[in-house]
Design a protein around this motif. Structure first.
Motif, short mmCIF file in Angstrom:
data_model
loop_
_atom_site.label_atom_id
_atom_site.label_comp_id
_atom_site.label_asym_id
_atom_site.label_seq_id
_atom_site.Cartn_x
_atom_site.Cartn_y
_atom_site.Cartn_z
N VAL A 1 0.83 -1.21 0.00
CA VAL A 1 0.00 0.00 0.00
C VAL A 1 0.87 1.26 0.00
O VAL A 1 0.64 2.21 -0.77
CB VAL A 1 -0.93 -0.02 1.23
CG1 VAL A 1 -1.57 1.35 1.45
CG2 VAL A 1 -1.99 -1.10 1.09
N MET A 2 1.90 1.27 0.85
CA MET A 2 2.78 2.43 0.95
C MET A 2 3.52 2.67 -0.36
O MET A 2 3.73 3.81 -0.77
CB MET A 2 3.75 2.24 2.10
CG MET A 2 3.09 2.25 3.47
SD MET A 2 4.16 1.60 4.78
CE MET A 2 5.39 2.90 4.87
N ARG B 1 -5.94 -2.72 5.23
CA ARG B 1 -4.68 -2.23 5.78
C ARG B 1 -4.42 -0.78 5.36
O ARG B 1 -3.86 0.00 6.13
CB ARG B 1 -3.53 -3.14 5.33
CG ARG B 1 -2.27 -3.01 6.17
CD ARG B 1 -2.47 -3.43 7.63
NE ARG B 1 -2.77 -4.82 7.78
CZ ARG B 1 -1.88 -5.81 7.86
NH1 ARG B 1 -0.60 -5.53 7.77
NH2 ARG B 1 -2.27 -7.05 8.03
N ALA B 2 -4.83 -0.43 4.15
CA ALA B 2 -4.67 0.97 3.71
C ALA B 2 -5.46 1.90 4.63
O ALA B 2 -4.95 2.95 5.06
CB ALA B 2 -5.14 1.13 2.27
N ARG C 1 -3.78 5.52 4.63
CA ARG C 1 -3.31 5.80 3.27
C ARG C 1 -4.51 5.76 2.31
O ARG C 1 -5.25 4.78 2.25
CB ARG C 1 -2.28 4.76 2.82
CG ARG C 1 -1.02 4.75 3.68
CD ARG C 1 -0.08 5.87 3.30
NE ARG C 1 1.16 5.83 4.05
CZ ARG C 1 2.35 6.11 3.56
NH1 ARG C 1 2.46 6.47 2.29
NH2 ARG C 1 3.42 6.07 4.32
N GLU C 2 -4.67 6.82 1.52
CA GLU C 2 -5.77 6.87 0.56
C GLU C 2 -5.32 6.22 -0.74
O GLU C 2 -4.93 6.89 -1.71
CB GLU C 2 -6.20 8.32 0.34
CG GLU C 2 -6.83 8.95 1.57
CD GLU C 2 -7.38 10.34 1.30
OE1 GLU C 2 -7.37 10.75 0.12
OE2 GLU C 2 -7.81 11.00 2.26
N VAL C 3 -5.37 4.91 -0.74
CA VAL C 3 -4.95 4.11 -1.90
C VAL C 3 -6.14 3.32 -2.40
O VAL C 3 -6.83 2.65 -1.61
CB VAL C 3 -3.79 3.16 -1.51
CG1 VAL C 3 -3.52 2.16 -2.63
CG2 VAL C 3 -2.53 3.97 -1.21
N ARG C 4 -6.38 3.38 -3.70
CA ARG C 4 -7.47 2.60 -4.29
C ARG C 4 -6.92 1.25 -4.74
O ARG C 4 -5.97 1.18 -5.52
CB ARG C 4 -8.07 3.34 -5.50
CG ARG C 4 -9.22 2.57 -6.16
CD ARG C 4 -10.00 3.47 -7.10
NE ARG C 4 -9.27 3.78 -8.30
CZ ARG C 4 -9.37 3.09 -9.45
NH1 ARG C 4 -10.15 2.03 -9.53
NH2 ARG C 4 -8.67 3.47 -10.51
N VAL C 5 -7.52 0.19 -4.23
CA VAL C 5 -7.13 -1.16 -4.60
C VAL C 5 -7.90 -1.55 -5.85
O VAL C 5 -9.14 -1.60 -5.85
CB VAL C 5 -7.40 -2.16 -3.44
CG1 VAL C 5 -7.12 -3.58 -3.89
CG2 VAL C 5 -6.55 -1.78 -2.23
N GLN D 1 0.12 7.09 -8.91
CA GLN D 1 0.17 7.26 -7.47
C GLN D 1 -1.22 7.11 -6.87
O GLN D 1 -2.20 7.67 -7.37
CB GLN D 1 0.75 8.63 -7.11
CG GLN D 1 0.94 8.82 -5.61
CD GLN D 1 1.65 10.12 -5.28
OE1 GLN D 1 1.89 10.94 -6.16
NE2 GLN D 1 2.00 10.31 -4.02
N GLY D 2 -1.29 6.31 -5.80
CA GLY D 2 -2.56 6.12 -5.11
C GLY D 2 -3.41 5.00 -5.64
O GLY D 2 -4.53 4.79 -5.15
#
Length: 346
Positions: A25-26, A49-50, A55-59, A73-74
């Motif tokens: 994620v990071m 986990r994000a 962390r604003e991460v789109r899976v 990014q993200g």
């Protein structure tokens, strides 16, 4: 190279209770990635986990045969492998051992079919896999060796201070490379495992892959002795005289450039390392403490002798840090950078 042309790397997320999922994620949130990285793991776990570490991460879940988009990014593309049981940070569960091994198999398949140009592995927990009934499991390196059907592989760790800062632009020129003649063996078994035949095989692989993956035209390799003072002329052990010296002499006759056997306590000094492309240590804790002191968190593990690119981080599962967001991304950055550089040379 445009982002769409960057090599595809399969990133296995490792032990789900450890820091591997949040490192993935990071990395997606990092914004400086020299490859199209696809996580291989459980999409729901990664999204969870994000959120846990803020962390604003789109899976982005992909089909197993679906290529990833250009790195953004993200956004974290994922080839899905479902957990066998719910996972909580820091709490090991043998039920997920098969999940971890399946992530390796999916990444291997992607490399074999050309979907991925290489694989990068987050840390797994050997004890959990053994306790789940996979007797004889000793780690990523040996698992990948057997899965690829090769007789011998070489574990090599490389530091790279240039990769520690973003300003380095992800250029992968390793400052110190240490390969191992033996890996995860009890110390009392090491001497018996070091034979002339084995040393010659390992040094052939190390020589060939320094040329193949790192562009070193005529590698110079320094070889440690096994015993203190490299045996002190036979007074502190005869392995150097009976095994190591004859093996090195035979290889020199073939054209390999080799120094040693040298006492390990003086080999790892600037004067002896000058001009050396890699060091072959005789056992795990002879070479790796030096390398990790020199660059822990700025080093990567590379498996040589495989028909594919594989790198990994230089640390373990860090169960105590899982879910806190305090894991250090440095080693994974190096592992991805080195894998991308190796993939471009393939």
């Amino acid at each position: 190279m445009s982002p769409a042309d960057a090599p595809v790397l399969a990133l296995t997320c490792g032990e789900p209770a450890g820091i591997g999922p949040e490192l993935a994620v990071m990395l997606a949130d990092d914004g400086v990635i020299p490859a199209r990285v696809v996580a291989v793991g459980d999409p729901a776990l990664l999204a969870e986990r994000a959120a846990m570490i803020g962390r604003e991460v789109r899976v982005l879940e992909l089909d197993r045969d679906e290529p990833p988009p250009a790195a953004r990014q993200g956004v974290l593309p994922v080839w899905p492998v479902t957990l066998r049981a719910a996972s909580r940070p820091g709490e090991l569960d043998t039920a997920n051992a098969d999940h971890v091994l399946e992530t390796l198999d999916v990444a291997l398949a992607a490399c074999r079919t050309g979907q991925a140009a290489g694989m990068v592995t987050a840390p797994l927990h050997k004890g959990v896999i053994l306790e789940a009934g996979h007797a004889g499991f000793t780690g990523h390196t040996e698992y990948l060796r057997d899965a690829c059907g090769v007789d011998e592989v070489v574990m090599m760790l490389a530091t790279d201070s240039a990769l520690h800062a973003r300003e380095a632009n992800w250029q992968g020129n390793a400052a110190l490379r240490v390969a191992l003649a033996t890996t995860h063996l009890p110390l009392r078994e090491v001497a018996d495992a070091i034979t002339g035949t084995r040393l010659k095989r390992l040094l052939h692989i190390l020589h060939a892959d320094l040329r193949r993956w790192f562009g070193v035209e005529q590698p110079r390799i320094a070889v440690c002795g096994l015993n203190p003072h490299a045996g002190e002329g036979g007074h502190l052990g005869r392995e150097e005289i009976d095994v190591i010296v004859p093996a090195l002499a035979a290889l020199r006759a073939e054209g390999l450039t080799l120094d040693g056997p040298l006492p390990a306590d003086t080999l790892f000094t600037p004067r002896h390392l000058e001009g050396v492309d890699a060091v072959l240590a005789m056992y795990h804790d002879q070479g790796l403490p030096v390398l990790k002191y020199a660059g822990f968190g700025r080093a990567a593990n590379i498996t040589l002798g495989l028909p594919l690119v594989r790198t990994s981080v230089d640390h373990g599962t860090a169960l105590d840090l899982a879910g806190t967001g305090r894991a250090d991304l440095g080693s994974l950055r190096v592992a991805v950078a080195l894998a991308a550089e190796m993939a471009r040379r393939a």
